[in-house]
Design a protein around this motif. Sequence first.
Motif, mmCIF file in Angstrom:
data_model
loop_
_atom_site.group_PDB
_atom_site.id
_atom_site.type_symbol
_atom_site.label_atom_id
_atom_site.label_comp_id
_atom_site.label_asym_id
_atom_site.label_seq_id
_atom_site.Cartn_x
_atom_site.Cartn_y
_atom_site.Cartn_z
ATOM 1 N N ILE A 196 0.619 14.367 1.557
ATOM 2 C CA ILE A 196 -0.153 14.605 2.785
ATOM 3 C C ILE A 196 0.760 14.953 3.942
ATOM 4 O O ILE A 196 0.472 15.853 4.748
ATOM 5 C CB ILE A 196 -1.025 13.370 3.113
ATOM 6 N N LEU A 197 1.891 14.258 4.072
ATOM 7 C CA LEU A 197 2.837 14.514 5.152
ATOM 8 C C LEU A 197 3.407 15.916 5.050
ATOM 9 O O LEU A 197 3.490 16.652 6.047
ATOM 10 C CB LEU A 197 3.954 13.470 5.116
ATOM 11 N N LEU A 198 3.832 16.322 3.828
ATOM 12 C CA LEU A 198 4.386 17.662 3.648
ATOM 13 C C LEU A 198 3.336 18.743 3.880
ATOM 14 O O LEU A 198 3.626 19.788 4.461
ATOM 15 C CB LEU A 198 4.968 17.780 2.234
ATOM 16 N N GLU A 199 2.108 18.493 3.428
ATOM 17 C CA GLU A 199 1.027 19.457 3.629
ATOM 18 C C GLU A 199 0.729 19.638 5.106
ATOM 19 O O GLU A 199 0.538 20.767 5.584
ATOM 20 C CB GLU A 199 -0.227 18.981 2.893
ATOM 21 N N ALA A 200 0.692 18.538 5.849
ATOM 22 C CA ALA A 200 0.445 18.617 7.289
ATOM 23 C C ALA A 200 1.564 19.364 7.996
ATOM 24 O O ALA A 200 1.323 20.184 8.885
ATOM 25 C CB ALA A 200 0.294 17.209 7.859
ATOM 26 N N PHE B 260 0.833 -1.205 0.000
ATOM 27 C CA PHE B 260 0.000 0.000 0.000
ATOM 28 C C PHE B 260 0.865 1.252 0.000
ATOM 29 O O PHE B 260 0.587 2.216 -0.728
ATOM 30 C CB PHE B 260 -0.920 -0.018 1.229
ATOM 31 N N ILE B 261 1.937 1.241 0.829
ATOM 32 C CA ILE B 261 2.825 2.413 0.900
ATOM 33 C C ILE B 261 3.535 2.643 -0.433
ATOM 34 O O ILE B 261 3.643 3.777 -0.923
ATOM 35 C CB ILE B 261 3.845 2.232 2.034
ATOM 36 N N LEU B 262 4.031 1.557 -1.062
ATOM 37 C CA LEU B 262 4.719 1.686 -2.347
ATOM 38 C C LEU B 262 3.783 2.186 -3.441
ATOM 39 O O LEU B 262 4.162 3.015 -4.281
ATOM 40 C CB LEU B 262 5.319 0.342 -2.739
ATOM 41 N N ASN B 263 2.568 1.726 -3.432
ATOM 42 C CA ASN B 263 1.614 2.121 -4.469
ATOM 43 C C ASN B 263 1.105 3.541 -4.288
ATOM 44 O O ASN B 263 0.656 4.180 -5.258
ATOM 45 C CB ASN B 263 0.428 1.159 -4.488
ATOM 46 N N ASN B 264 1.161 4.058 -3.054
ATOM 47 C CA ASN B 264 0.591 5.383 -2.783
ATOM 48 C C ASN B 264 1.615 6.323 -2.158
ATOM 49 O O ASN B 264 1.245 7.266 -1.452
ATOM 50 C CB ASN B 264 -0.625 5.250 -1.863
ATOM 51 N N HIS B 265 2.939 6.093 -2.414
ATOM 52 C CA HIS B 265 3.954 6.864 -1.706
ATOM 53 C C HIS B 265 3.932 8.343 -2.081
ATOM 54 O O HIS B 265 4.219 9.205 -1.268
ATOM 55 C CB HIS B 265 5.349 6.259 -1.949
ATOM 56 N N PHE B 266 3.556 8.675 -3.320
ATOM 57 C CA PHE B 266 3.488 10.084 -3.696
ATOM 58 C C PHE B 266 2.367 10.803 -2.934
ATOM 59 O O PHE B 266 2.551 11.916 -2.425
ATOM 60 C CB PHE B 266 3.269 10.218 -5.214
ATOM 61 N N ALA B 267 1.202 10.164 -2.862
ATOM 62 C CA ALA B 267 0.077 10.776 -2.152
ATOM 63 C C ALA B 267 0.361 10.901 -0.663
ATOM 64 O O ALA B 267 0.056 11.927 -0.036
ATOM 65 C CB ALA B 267 -1.198 9.953 -2.372
ATOM 66 N N LEU B 268 0.958 9.850 -0.088
ATOM 67 C CA LEU B 268 1.285 9.889 1.340
ATOM 68 C C LEU B 268 2.330 10.956 1.632
ATOM 69 O O LEU B 268 2.256 11.663 2.650
ATOM 70 C CB LEU B 268 1.787 8.518 1.799
ATOM 71 N N LEU B 269 3.324 11.102 0.728
ATOM 72 C CA LEU B 269 4.352 12.122 0.917
ATOM 73 C C LEU B 269 3.748 13.518 0.838
ATOM 74 O O LEU B 269 4.091 14.414 1.618
ATOM 75 C CB LEU B 269 5.449 11.954 -0.140
#
Length: 276
Positions: free
Chosen positions: A18-22, A7-16
């Motif tokens: 969200i992390l930077l936005e937060a 899941f992390i590999l498939n969505n790493h751009f979106a998760l990154l």
Amino acid sequence: MRNLIRFILNNHFALLFILLEATALVLVFQNNNYQNTVAFNVSRNISGFINTRIHTLTQYLSLQEANQALHEENRMLRNELLSSYRIATPLPEEAGPTGEWERRYNYIPANVIANSVNKQYNYISLDRGALHGIEPEMAVISGSGVAGIVTGVSDNFSTVLPLLNSDLRISSKLKNTGYFGSLFWDGTDPEKATLTDIPHHVILNRGDSVVTSGFSAIFPEGIMVGTITDFEIYGGNFWAVTVRLSTDFRKLNHVYVIQDLLREELLELEEASEYD
């Protein structure tokens, strides 16, 4: 674990993102008073809204328990009313209103588990029965007035013939003059009943109270029935009085069954008088 890594590999751009936005939002709120104040107010409003809904839900869930506690408290208060007692050994009249008192009426609380108001012959079911001291022909009242008469009893349940039943007639009187008659429901309006046999020379006023007469071995005297809303002459010599009932049968949830501790003695005396 594999599913999490996938899941992390498939969505790493979106998760990154969200992390930077937060992180950016945290830095903005921490270093700018205006944004910090806005964020605090928003979070406080959201928290207040959630807490209000939780409190409302908690109150609703505890409402039944609170109602039962109030019902029991009212029962105890009714049992302590002076009208629940009588003077057993009165002293001479000159001694005043003193003497030994004994209980005449006992109030048993019950909950309505079934009720109808849209039929000509309505019935009410209660969650109390013979094991709780209830017997047929006991009076049933609400917190505001007359409700009906017990007709059937099992160990844990009972049925009531309510005032909203065309078969029931209750001896009632005008509170301010004492003139009494027969009160019944005509099967139409669940808020009104008719009081008959009141002599036409009696002065009536809209708003006058109608109460039980006490001329039976069922209802004590003075239980509220309702108030006069209208009246007209019938049969030439009597009033037909329209009474707005004090009990709202469409909201009836809790009642009291009245146990007359001297009822058997009174009935035996009346029966003996019939044979004399």
